[in-house]
Design a protein around this motif. Structure first.
Motif, PDB file in Angstrom:
ATOM      1  N   LYS A   1       0.839  -1.196   0.000  1.00 58.54           N
ATOM      2  CA  LYS A   1       0.000   0.000   0.000  1.00 58.54           C
ATOM      3  C   LYS A   1       0.871   1.243   0.000  1.00 58.54           C
ATOM      4  CE  LYS A   1      -3.908   2.182   0.020  1.00 58.54           C
ATOM      5  NZ  LYS A   1      -4.868   2.043  -1.107  1.00 58.54           N
ATOM      6  N   SER A   2       0.568   2.146  -0.929  1.00 63.60           N
ATOM      7  CA  SER A   2       1.293   3.411  -1.032  1.00 63.60           C
ATOM      8  C   SER A   2       0.303   4.558  -0.971  1.00 63.60           C
ATOM      9  CB  SER A   2       2.074   3.489  -2.351  1.00 63.60           C
ATOM     10  OG  SER A   2       3.020   2.453  -2.452  1.00 63.60           O
ATOM     11  N   PHE A   3       0.767   5.671  -0.440  1.00 62.33           N
ATOM     12  CA  PHE A   3       0.024   6.922  -0.487  1.00 62.33           C
ATOM     13  C   PHE A   3       0.910   7.914  -1.213  1.00 62.33           C
ATOM     14  CE2 PHE A   3      -1.694   4.800   3.308  1.00 62.33           C
ATOM     15  CZ  PHE A   3      -3.038   4.779   2.968  1.00 62.33           C
ATOM     16  N   GLY A   4       0.550   8.201  -2.467  1.00 62.39           N
ATOM     17  CA  GLY A   4       1.438   9.000  -3.301  1.00 62.39           C
ATOM     18  C   GLY A   4       2.677   8.191  -3.631  1.00 62.39           C
ATOM     19  N   THR A   5       3.837   8.766  -3.371  1.00 64.74           N
ATOM     20  CA  THR A   5       5.098   8.060  -3.625  1.00 64.74           C
ATOM     21  C   THR A   5       5.615   7.335  -2.386  1.00 64.74           C
ATOM     22  OG1 THR A   5       6.365  10.053  -3.086  1.00 64.74           O
ATOM     23  CG2 THR A   5       5.748   9.736  -5.410  1.00 64.74           C
ATOM     24  N   HIS A   6       4.891   7.438  -1.297  1.00 59.60           N
ATOM     25  CA  HIS A   6       5.337   6.859  -0.029  1.00 59.60           C
ATOM     26  C   HIS A   6       4.762   5.459   0.150  1.00 59.60           C
ATOM     27  CE1 HIS A   6       6.526   6.375   4.058  1.00 59.60           C
ATOM     28  NE2 HIS A   6       5.299   6.482   4.528  1.00 59.60           N
ATOM     29  N   VAL A   7       5.621   4.444   0.216  1.00 64.89           N
ATOM     30  CA  VAL A   7       5.195   3.060   0.433  1.00 64.89           C
ATOM     31  C   VAL A   7       5.005   2.844   1.934  1.00 64.89           C
ATOM     32  CG1 VAL A   7       5.754   0.633   0.130  1.00 64.89           C
ATOM     33  CG2 VAL A   7       6.445   2.295  -1.613  1.00 64.89           C
ATOM     34  N   VAL A   8       3.782   2.606   2.332  1.00 68.78           N
ATOM     35  CA  VAL A   8       3.454   2.460   3.755  1.00 68.78           C
ATOM     36  C   VAL A   8       3.569   1.008   4.208  1.00 68.78           C
ATOM     37  CG1 VAL A   8       1.677   2.850   5.508  1.00 68.78           C
ATOM     38  CG2 VAL A   8       1.934   4.459   3.615  1.00 68.78           C
ATOM     39  N   VAL A   9       3.153   0.079   3.354  1.00 64.85           N
ATOM     40  CA  VAL A   9       3.274  -1.361   3.635  1.00 64.85           C
ATOM     41  C   VAL A   9       3.848  -2.022   2.390  1.00 64.85           C
ATOM     42  CG1 VAL A   9       2.051  -3.490   4.188  1.00 64.85           C
ATOM     43  CG2 VAL A   9       1.336  -1.338   5.245  1.00 64.85           C
ATOM     44  N   ASN A  10       4.869  -2.856   2.595  1.00 71.99           N
ATOM     45  CA  ASN A  10       5.588  -3.424   1.451  1.00 71.99           C
ATOM     46  C   ASN A  10       5.717  -4.946   1.569  1.00 71.99           C
ATOM     47  OD1 ASN A  10       7.094  -3.638  -0.870  1.00 71.99           O
ATOM     48  ND2 ASN A  10       8.979  -2.847   0.025  1.00 71.99           N
ATOM     49  N   ASP A  11       5.031  -5.674   0.679  1.00 74.93           N
ATOM     50  CA  ASP A  11       5.184  -7.128   0.539  1.00 74.93           C
ATOM     51  C   ASP A  11       4.899  -7.865   1.845  1.00 74.93           C
ATOM     52  OD1 ASP A  11       5.658  -9.454  -0.878  1.00 74.93           O
ATOM     53  OD2 ASP A  11       7.791  -9.478  -0.397  1.00 74.93           O
ATOM     54  N   LEU A  12       3.717  -7.649   2.403  1.00 75.50           N
ATOM     55  CA  LEU A  12       3.335  -8.269   3.668  1.00 75.50           C
ATOM     56  C   LEU A  12       2.657  -9.615   3.438  1.00 75.50           C
ATOM     57  CD1 LEU A  12       2.767  -7.537   6.886  1.00 75.50           C
ATOM     58  CD2 LEU A  12       0.438  -7.521   6.017  1.00 75.50           C
ATOM     59  N   THR A  13       3.152 -10.645   4.092  1.00 69.29           N
ATOM     60  CA  THR A  13       2.550 -11.975   4.053  1.00 69.29           C
ATOM     61  C   THR A  13       2.377 -12.468   5.475  1.00 69.29           C
ATOM     62  OG1 THR A  13       3.515 -12.532   1.895  1.00 69.29           O
ATOM     63  CG2 THR A  13       2.850 -14.370   3.311  1.00 69.29           C
ATOM     64  N   MET A  14       1.173 -12.882   5.845  1.00 68.17           N
ATOM     65  CA  MET A  14       0.947 -13.341   7.208  1.00 68.17           C
ATOM     66  C   MET A  14      -0.360 -14.129   7.311  1.00 68.17           C
ATOM     67  SD  MET A  14      -0.052  -9.759   9.058  1.00 68.17           S
ATOM     68  CE  MET A  14      -0.215 -10.576  10.633  1.00 68.17           C
ATOM     69  N   GLN A  15      -0.535 -14.737   8.463  1.00 65.77           N
ATOM     70  CA  GLN A  15      -1.678 -15.599   8.724  1.00 65.77           C
ATOM     71  C   GLN A  15      -2.128 -15.399  10.164  1.00 65.77           C
ATOM     72  OE1 GLN A  15      -1.314 -20.037   8.695  1.00 65.77           O
ATOM     73  NE2 GLN A  15      -1.594 -19.768   6.482  1.00 65.77           N
ATOM     74  N   VAL A  16      -3.431 -15.347  10.383  1.00 61.77           N
ATOM     75  CA  VAL A  16      -3.987 -15.213  11.730  1.00 61.77           C
ATOM     76  C   VAL A  16      -5.044 -16.295  11.914  1.00 61.77           C
ATOM     77  CG1 VAL A  16      -5.222 -13.724  13.359  1.00 61.77           C
ATOM     78  CG2 VAL A  16      -3.598 -12.718  11.728  1.00 61.77           C
ATOM     79  N   LYS A  17      -4.922 -17.068  12.977  1.00 61.08           N
ATOM     80  CA  LYS A  17      -5.877 -18.143  13.246  1.00 61.08           C
ATOM     81  C   LYS A  17      -7.131 -17.605  13.927  1.00 61.08           C
ATOM     82  CE  LYS A  17      -2.173 -21.545  13.920  1.00 61.08           C
ATOM     83  NZ  LYS A  17      -1.528 -22.458  14.895  1.00 61.08           N
ATOM     84  N   LYS A  18      -8.227 -18.307  13.731  1.00 61.69           N
ATOM     85  CA  LYS A  18      -9.473 -17.944  14.400  1.00 61.69           C
ATOM     86  C   LYS A  18      -9.318 -18.076  15.907  1.00 61.69           C
ATOM     87  CE  LYS A  18     -12.634 -19.224  10.648  1.00 61.69           C
ATOM     88  NZ  LYS A  18     -13.711 -20.158  10.211  1.00 61.69           N
ATOM     89  N   GLY A  19      -9.928 -17.157  16.630  1.00 58.41           N
ATOM     90  CA  GLY A  19      -9.861 -17.182  18.078  1.00 58.41           C
ATOM     91  C   GLY A  19      -8.522 -16.746  18.637  1.00 58.41           C
ATOM     92  N   GLN A  20      -7.683 -16.169  17.779  1.00 59.62           N
ATOM     93  CA  GLN A  20      -6.348 -15.751  18.200  1.00 59.62           C
ATOM     94  C   GLN A  20      -6.332 -14.256  18.519  1.00 59.62           C
ATOM     95  OE1 GLN A  20      -3.044 -15.914  15.224  1.00 59.62           O
ATOM     96  NE2 GLN A  20      -2.178 -17.420  16.612  1.00 59.62           N
ATOM     97  N   ILE A  21      -5.529 -13.888  19.510  1.00 64.58           N
ATOM     98  CA  ILE A  21      -5.262 -12.469  19.793  1.00 64.58           C
ATOM     99  C   ILE A  21      -3.916 -12.164  19.160  1.00 64.58           C
ATOM    100  CG2 ILE A  21      -4.977 -10.702  21.556  1.00 64.58           C
ATOM    101  CD1 ILE A  21      -6.526 -12.528  23.477  1.00 64.58           C
ATOM    102  N   TYR A  22      -3.936 -11.346  18.129  1.00 66.04           N
ATOM    103  CA  TYR A  22      -2.742 -11.082  17.326  1.00 66.04           C
ATOM    104  C   TYR A  22      -2.330  -9.632  17.528  1.00 66.04           C
ATOM    105  CZ  TYR A  22       0.443 -12.075  13.448  1.00 66.04           C
ATOM    106  OH  TYR A  22       1.563 -12.310  12.682  1.00 66.04           O
ATOM    107  N   GLY A  23      -1.121  -9.426  18.039  1.00 70.26           N
ATOM    108  CA  GLY A  23      -0.652  -8.088  18.372  1.00 70.26           C
ATOM    109  C   GLY A  23       0.233  -7.487  17.298  1.00 70.26           C
ATOM    110  N   PHE A  24       0.014  -6.215  17.003  1.00 66.40           N
ATOM    111  CA  PHE A  24       0.849  -5.462  16.072  1.00 66.40           C
ATOM    112  C   PHE A  24       1.656  -4.441  16.855  1.00 66.40           C
ATOM    113  CE2 PHE A  24      -2.241  -7.129  13.152  1.00 66.40           C
ATOM    114  CZ  PHE A  24      -1.528  -7.329  11.991  1.00 66.40           C
ATOM    115  N   LEU A  25       2.984  -4.496  16.672  1.00 70.62           N
ATOM    116  CA  LEU A  25       3.859  -3.555  17.346  1.00 70.62           C
ATOM    117  C   LEU A  25       4.766  -2.880  16.331  1.00 70.62           C
ATOM    118  CD1 LEU A  25       3.645  -6.363  19.269  1.00 70.62           C
ATOM    119  CD2 LEU A  25       4.651  -4.741  20.858  1.00 70.62           C
ATOM    120  N   GLY A  26       5.277  -1.728  16.722  1.00 68.40           N
ATOM    121  CA  GLY A  26       6.180  -1.000  15.845  1.00 68.40           C
ATOM    122  C   GLY A  26       6.121   0.482  16.145  1.00 68.40           C
TER     123      GLY A  26
END
Length: 324
Positions: A23-48
């Motif tokens: 995902k880019s906004f203009g020329t700025h790439v905000v998310v680049n080549d993301l691959t991931m999986q989340v299981k049902k009933g899981q609490i998945y944390g995003f940090l950064g």
């Protein structure tokens, strides 16, 4: 879709699986080549760090934002073509309180129930009040609630329509420790009932409460998995140093930290109370760097296990800020 994302397990167990999201906004790439999986009933944390793409990632995963490239599914729906269906099964709790301050707790919940077509809205609101420990506060204006009670009310509004997926964007910012603990107890109870939760947070203790975590820095996914696995995969060796006598003063410890940071073989120095956590990715180089200091009588060194905070500080120090 051209078949399941590589590495997917049984589709019935998976809430989200995506591959190559960008995902880019203009020329700025905000998310680049993301691959991931989340299981049902899981609490998945995003940090950064702030501006790293956490919120953009969550919104793409759940059909709230369309990626420029990549593919995947959320709750069995295609994130590119079935975003409306995804959104109808998602509850979204933002950091900022977004209910009506001049309505009571019960009035807010009944309004949300009617808005989403929940059967018997009065009964549903009453059940939410009971579940979240809001008894006795039903007539209180939402604007008069403390941060912790507002948080409970916002969570109650999010789960009223019985979503399959709950998004929490730094939900406990500014909330006292007891309220945070109670909030997380309820989140785990909801997950045990089958609700999938995506949460962004800056608190390390909250990250450790998640079933799995992902660390995103400036558009790139740098680490993901169970907390213990992320720490083990960091390759960090950590030593704790404690000073005695005149060296244990704050200025002396700060000077020691700066001195150690400049040495080859030491990748990170972080103060923890009266001690310093010293970490390096090459155990032999770290040992050589600390050798002369271990001979000093005013310093005590102890081998330690790297913490999640050590890992994230190290990851952040090696990440390039793409906003500059």
């Amino acid at each position: 879709m051209n078949g399941p994302v590589a590495g997917a397990v049984n589709g019935g167990d998976i809430a989200i699986e995506v591959e190559g999201l960008r995902k880019s906004f203009g020329t700025h790439v905000v998310v680049n080549d993301l691959t991931m999986q989340v299981k049902k009933g899981q609490i998945y944390g995003f940090l950064g760090p702030n501006g790293s793409g956490k919120t953009t990632t969550i919104r793409m995963l759940c059909g709230l934002l369309t990626p420029d490239a990549g593919r995947g599914t959320c709750l069995g729906y295609d994130i590119l073509t079935q975003a409306r269906e995804i959104r109808s099964h998602v509850g979204y709790m933002t950091q900022r309180f977004s209910l009506y301050a001049d309505l009571s707790v019960r009035e807010n919940l009944e309004f949300v129930a009617r808005l989403y077509g929940v059967p018997q809205p009065e009964k549903a609101a009453g059940a939410a009040i009971k579940r979240l420990g809001l008894e006795g506060r039903g007539k209180q204006l939402a604007g008069e609630l403390s941060g912790g009670w507002k948080q409970r009310l916002a969570l109650g509004a999010c789960i009223l329509p019985s979503p399959q997926l709950l998004l929490l964007d730094e939900p406990t910012a500014g909330v006292d420790p007891q309220a945070r603990r109670e909030f997380w107890a309820e989140i785990h109870a909801l997950a045990a009932e089958g609700l999938t939760v995506l949460v962004s947070t800056h608190y390390m203790d909250e990250a450790e409460r998640c079933h799995e975590i992902a660390y995103i820095a400036y558009g790139h996914l740098l680490a993901q998995g169970k907390v213990a696995d992320v720490i083990a995969q960091s390759g960090l060796t950590t030593v704790t140093v404690e000073a005695h006598g005149d060296t244990d003063s704050a200025p002396a410890m700060a000077a020691l930290a700066r001195e150690l940071e400049a040495l080859p073989g030491i990748d990170m120095v972080a103060p923890f109370g009266t001690r310093l956590h010293i970490s390096g990715r090459d155990p032999d180089a770290l040992k050589a760097a600390l050798g002369p200091y271990k001979a000093r009588g005013d310093l005590t060194f102890t081998d330690d296990a790297p913490t999640l905070e050590d890992v994230f500080i190290d990851l952040m120090s090696r990440s390039k800020d793409n906003m500059k």
